[in-house]
Write an enzyme that holds these catalytic residues in place. Structure first.
Site, PDB file in Angstrom:
ATOM      1  N   LYS A  55      89.033  24.443  62.131  1.00 19.73           N
ATOM      2  CA  LYS A  55      88.137  25.457  62.558  1.00 19.73           C
ATOM      3  C   LYS A  55      87.355  25.834  61.111  1.00 19.73           C
ATOM      4  O   LYS A  55      87.804  25.702  60.355  1.00 19.73           O
ATOM      5  CB  LYS A  55      88.860  26.570  63.219  1.00 19.73           C
ATOM      6  CG  LYS A  55      88.238  27.570  64.152  1.00 19.73           C
ATOM      7  CD  LYS A  55      88.158  27.138  65.592  1.00 19.73           C
ATOM      8  CE  LYS A  55      87.322  28.022  66.209  1.00 19.73           C
ATOM      9  NZ  LYS A  55      87.238  27.726  67.557  1.00 19.73           N
TER      10      LYS A  55
ATOM     11  N   GLY B 281      85.458  39.416  82.335  1.00 19.45           N
ATOM     12  CA  GLY B 281      84.432  38.907  81.576  1.00 19.45           C
ATOM     13  C   GLY B 281      83.687  37.713  82.352  1.00 19.45           C
ATOM     14  O   GLY B 281      84.227  36.751  82.679  1.00 19.45           O
ATOM     15  N   VAL B 282      82.343  37.946  82.629  1.00 18.05           N
ATOM     16  CA  VAL B 282      81.709  36.925  83.396  1.00 18.05           C
ATOM     17  C   VAL B 282      80.373  36.518  82.430  1.00 18.05           C
ATOM     18  O   VAL B 282      79.345  36.739  83.057  1.00 18.05           O
ATOM     19  CB  VAL B 282      80.958  37.489  84.880  1.00 18.05           C
ATOM     20  CG1 VAL B 282      82.170  37.521  85.826  1.00 18.05           C
ATOM     21  CG2 VAL B 282      80.731  39.235  84.808  1.00 18.05           C
ATOM     22  N   GLY B 283      80.833  35.995  81.327  1.00 14.10           N
ATOM     23  CA  GLY B 283      79.916  35.219  80.406  1.00 14.10           C
ATOM     24  C   GLY B 283      79.805  33.869  80.767  1.00 14.10           C
ATOM     25  O   GLY B 283      79.851  33.648  82.275  1.00 14.10           O
ATOM     26  N   ASN B 284      79.528  33.069  79.942  1.00 15.16           N
ATOM     27  CA  ASN B 284      79.382  31.664  80.040  1.00 15.16           C
ATOM     28  C   ASN B 284      80.522  31.034  80.880  1.00 15.16           C
ATOM     29  O   ASN B 284      80.214  30.435  81.785  1.00 15.16           O
ATOM     30  CB  ASN B 284      79.426  30.779  78.866  1.00 15.16           C
ATOM     31  CG  ASN B 284      77.972  31.287  77.933  1.00 15.16           C
ATOM     32  OD1 ASN B 284      76.893  31.454  78.676  1.00 15.16           O
ATOM     33  ND2 ASN B 284      78.041  31.289  76.589  1.00 15.16           N
ATOM     34  N   VAL B 285      81.755  31.339  80.609  1.00 14.07           N
ATOM     35  CA  VAL B 285      82.730  30.504  81.254  1.00 14.07           C
ATOM     36  C   VAL B 285      83.166  31.342  82.785  1.00 14.07           C
ATOM     37  O   VAL B 285      83.209  30.363  83.649  1.00 14.07           O
ATOM     38  CB  VAL B 285      84.112  30.593  80.344  1.00 14.07           C
ATOM     39  CG1 VAL B 285      85.294  30.035  80.911  1.00 14.07           C
ATOM     40  CG2 VAL B 285      83.982  29.758  79.084  1.00 14.07           C
TER      41      VAL B 285
ATOM     42  N   TYR C 201      81.236  33.337  84.444  1.00 17.76           N
ATOM     43  CA  TYR C 201      80.483  33.208  85.416  1.00 17.76           C
ATOM     44  C   TYR C 201      80.398  31.741  86.129  1.00 17.76           C
ATOM     45  O   TYR C 201      80.257  31.683  87.315  1.00 17.76           O
ATOM     46  CB  TYR C 201      79.055  33.343  84.812  1.00 17.76           C
ATOM     47  CG  TYR C 201      77.626  33.026  85.695  1.00 17.76           C
ATOM     48  CD1 TYR C 201      77.400  34.260  86.600  1.00 17.76           C
ATOM     49  CD2 TYR C 201      77.194  31.810  86.134  1.00 17.76           C
ATOM     50  CE1 TYR C 201      76.186  34.046  87.867  1.00 17.76           C
ATOM     51  CE2 TYR C 201      76.164  31.754  86.673  1.00 17.76           C
ATOM     52  CZ  TYR C 201      75.789  32.788  87.752  1.00 17.76           C
ATOM     53  OH  TYR C 201      74.643  32.520  88.705  1.00 17.76           O
TER      54      TYR C 201
HETATM   55  P1  NAD Z   1      80.702  34.974  76.534  1.00 20.77           P
HETATM   56  O1  NAD Z   1      80.224  35.435  75.138  1.00 20.77           O
HETATM   57  O2  NAD Z   1      79.513  33.940  77.109  1.00 20.77           O
HETATM   58  O3  NAD Z   1      81.521  35.613  77.640  1.00 20.77           O
HETATM   59  C1  NAD Z   1      82.264  36.566  77.197  1.00 20.77           C
HETATM   60  C2  NAD Z   1      82.127  37.727  78.317  1.00 20.77           C
HETATM   61  O4  NAD Z   1      82.992  38.849  78.185  1.00 20.77           O
HETATM   62  C3  NAD Z   1      80.627  38.450  77.790  1.00 20.77           C
HETATM   63  O5  NAD Z   1      79.953  38.703  79.134  1.00 20.77           O
HETATM   64  C4  NAD Z   1      81.203  39.874  77.162  1.00 20.77           C
HETATM   65  O6  NAD Z   1      80.316  40.821  77.614  1.00 20.77           O
HETATM   66  C5  NAD Z   1      82.392  40.019  78.112  1.00 20.77           C
HETATM   67  N1  NAD Z   1      83.177  40.890  77.694  1.00 20.77           N
HETATM   68  C6  NAD Z   1      83.515  41.315  76.238  1.00 20.77           C
HETATM   69  N2  NAD Z   1      84.425  42.291  76.030  1.00 20.77           N
HETATM   70  C7  NAD Z   1      84.874  42.530  77.257  1.00 20.77           C
HETATM   71  C8  NAD Z   1      85.680  43.675  77.683  1.00 20.77           C
HETATM   72  N3  NAD Z   1      86.451  44.448  77.000  1.00 20.77           N
HETATM   73  N4  NAD Z   1      86.062  43.636  79.227  1.00 20.77           N
HETATM   74  C9  NAD Z   1      85.410  42.911  80.045  1.00 20.77           C
HETATM   75  N5  NAD Z   1      84.394  41.728  79.605  1.00 20.77           N
HETATM   76  C10 NAD Z   1      84.102  41.455  78.388  1.00 20.77           C
HETATM   77  O7  NAD Z   1      81.741  33.959  75.919  1.00 20.77           O
HETATM   78  P2  NAD Z   1      82.387  32.500  77.011  1.00 20.77           P
HETATM   79  O8  NAD Z   1      82.001  31.363  76.094  1.00 20.77           O
HETATM   80  O9  NAD Z   1      82.320  32.666  78.439  1.00 20.77           O
HETATM   81  O10 NAD Z   1      83.903  32.517  76.450  1.00 20.77           O
HETATM   82  C11 NAD Z   1      84.860  33.618  77.093  1.00 20.77           C
HETATM   83  C12 NAD Z   1      86.328  33.354  76.352  1.00 20.77           C
HETATM   84  O11 NAD Z   1      86.606  31.658  76.704  1.00 20.77           O
HETATM   85  C13 NAD Z   1      86.333  33.422  75.121  1.00 20.77           C
HETATM   86  O12 NAD Z   1      87.648  33.853  74.786  1.00 20.77           O
HETATM   87  C14 NAD Z   1      86.191  32.103  74.384  1.00 20.77           C
HETATM   88  O13 NAD Z   1      87.058  31.915  73.098  1.00 20.77           O
HETATM   89  C15 NAD Z   1      87.035  31.302  75.628  1.00 20.77           C
HETATM   90  N6  NAD Z   1      86.609  29.734  75.566  1.00 20.77           N
HETATM   91  C16 NAD Z   1      85.295  29.227  76.077  1.00 20.77           C
HETATM   92  C17 NAD Z   1      84.814  28.153  75.957  1.00 20.77           C
HETATM   93  C18 NAD Z   1      83.604  27.758  76.310  1.00 20.77           C
HETATM   94  O14 NAD Z   1      83.321  26.439  76.670  1.00 20.77           O
HETATM   95  N7  NAD Z   1      82.552  28.619  76.224  1.00 20.77           N
HETATM   96  C19 NAD Z   1      85.797  27.113  75.833  1.00 20.77           C
HETATM   97  C20 NAD Z   1      87.201  27.574  75.653  1.00 20.77           C
HETATM   98  C21 NAD Z   1      87.481  29.031  75.494  1.00 20.77           C
END
Ligand code: NAD
Length: 354
Positions: free
Chosen positions: A78, A179-183, A185
């Protein structure tokens, strides 16, 4: 450094500094027993250099476990780019980071993590070929890993509800997604298509609204989402949400989500098990993204092949759940032991072939 609790016999740690661009970065290589150390680069403003070192070491060790459990020819590593006072991102800074990655001759392969974009990956790629997460051609592996991560989490939820609730699929089940971000959603999309009833929370109101409009989800308060009267809780935002304070308040029988480092400490796995809650170890259930990265890097599997590999996350978790039952141990401890065995076996095989 060597006494740092997160050090855990890292093979190499590279401190990268470039006064001209203002780059301060750390690249940690935990293990190359299974292959080149792969893991994303995170850009973050840390409270101290010690905090940055601790974070990169912990994340790098986690990548060793995640890659091993995903069955990949990848070790774990990392990197962090430290946002110190006066930090300003620039193409020159990311290009310089790429040059540092290149000095490792492929021992470390970088990818996107927090604070990164595919465009930055393309800048890094101007200086090294040891980079993934680049835009993918049609039908090829690569690009945004989030939909693959979400697919893997969906498979993991399927395995968990079968094991803990005796249910075949999520149709009619209540699922809370933090959390409805990338993952999150993409996970909601899959859950809605399979007939689950969704409850969502996010600090970003627009994202909540989008999930409500697109999937008929119900918005709930940030402080309530983990503690809803639901069948499954899926943490998809932050780490350390499962801890001494939160676990006694959980009402779901299954915790299965995409966030990294969901347990505040390893002991929280025991707390969940004692409370009768089935926990899907985070680095196993969220391995879909890194599977996508591995297939992009090795270029030997197309997009459909990636999906087939991601689907294996379900049976892999079922194996962990069964072993945990047989041994009377928490699922996180069983997964850690499996990962360490895989890495040790690869290390011994590598040593005897040298
Ligand atoms: P992202 O930033 O797109 O989404 C995260 C979401 O969480 C955001 O919408 C943010 O506003 C929200 N958030 C932050 N703090 C919050 C809180 N206190 N309460 C509720 N919502 C909150 O990130 P992502 O890529 O969707 O990743 C989400 C998690 O999954 C992270 O822990 C990341 O390390 C893990 N992850 C992601 C991937 C990937 O392919 N993107 C792969 C493995 C693990």
């Amino acid at each position: 450094m060597f006494d740092n609790p997160a050090f855990d016999e890292h093979e190499r740690v590279l401190f990268c500094r470039d006064p001209e661009t203002g780059l301060s970065a750390i690249i940690a290589i935990h293990s190359t027993a299974l292959g080149p150390a792969a893991g994303g680069v995170r850009q973050w403003s840390y409270a101290s250099d010690e905090a940055a070192i601790y974070d990169v070491l912990r994340l790098s060790q986690g990548m060793s476990y995640k890659n091993a459990m995903a069955g990949l020819r990848f070790g774990g590593g990392k990197a962090v780019i430290v946002e110190h006072d006066g930090f300003a991102s620039s193409d020159a800074l990311y290009a310089r980071f790429g040059e540092f990655v290149d000095t490792l001759n492929g021992a470390y392969i970088t990818a996107e993590d927090v604070g990164m974009t595919p465009a930055i990956m393309q800048t890094i790629a101007t200086r090294t070929r040891y980079v993934t997460g680049l835009p993918a051609a049609d039908g090829k592996a690569g690009g945004d890993p989030s939909p693959k991560t979400a697919r893997g989490v969906m498979c993991g939820i399927g395995a968990a509800v079968r094991h803990r609730l005796g249910r075949d699929g999520v149709n009619g089940l209540r699922v809370a997604v933090q959390g409805v971000g990338n993952v999150g959603y993409n996970l909601c999309k899959e859950l809605a298509q399979s007939g689950a009833r969704l409850f969502v929370a996010d600090i970003d109101r627009d994202r909540v609204q989008r999930a409500c409009e697109d999937f008929g989800a119900e918005a709930v308060e940030l402080d309530d989402v983990l503690f809803m009267d639901v069948d499954v809780v899926a943490p998809c935002a932050l780490g350390a949400v499962l801890n001494r304070g939160s676990i006694p308040r959980l009402r779901a029988k299954v915790v299965a989500g995409g966030a990294n480092n969901q347990l505040e400490t390893a002991d929280d796995g025991r707390r969940l098990a004692d409370a009768g809650i089935l926990y899907a170890p985070d680095y196993v259930i969220n391995g879909g993204g890194i599977i996508n990265v591995a297939c992009e890097y090795y270029g030997d599997v197309d997009d459909a092949g990636v999906m087939a590999l991601v689907e294996e996350i379900g049976p892999r978790l079922t194996g962990i759940f069964r072993e945990a039952d047989q041994r009377g141990e928490p699922t996180n401890i069983v997964a850690d032991a499996q990962a360490r065995r895989l890495i040790a076996a690869a290390g011994s095989a590598k040593a005897s072939s040298e």
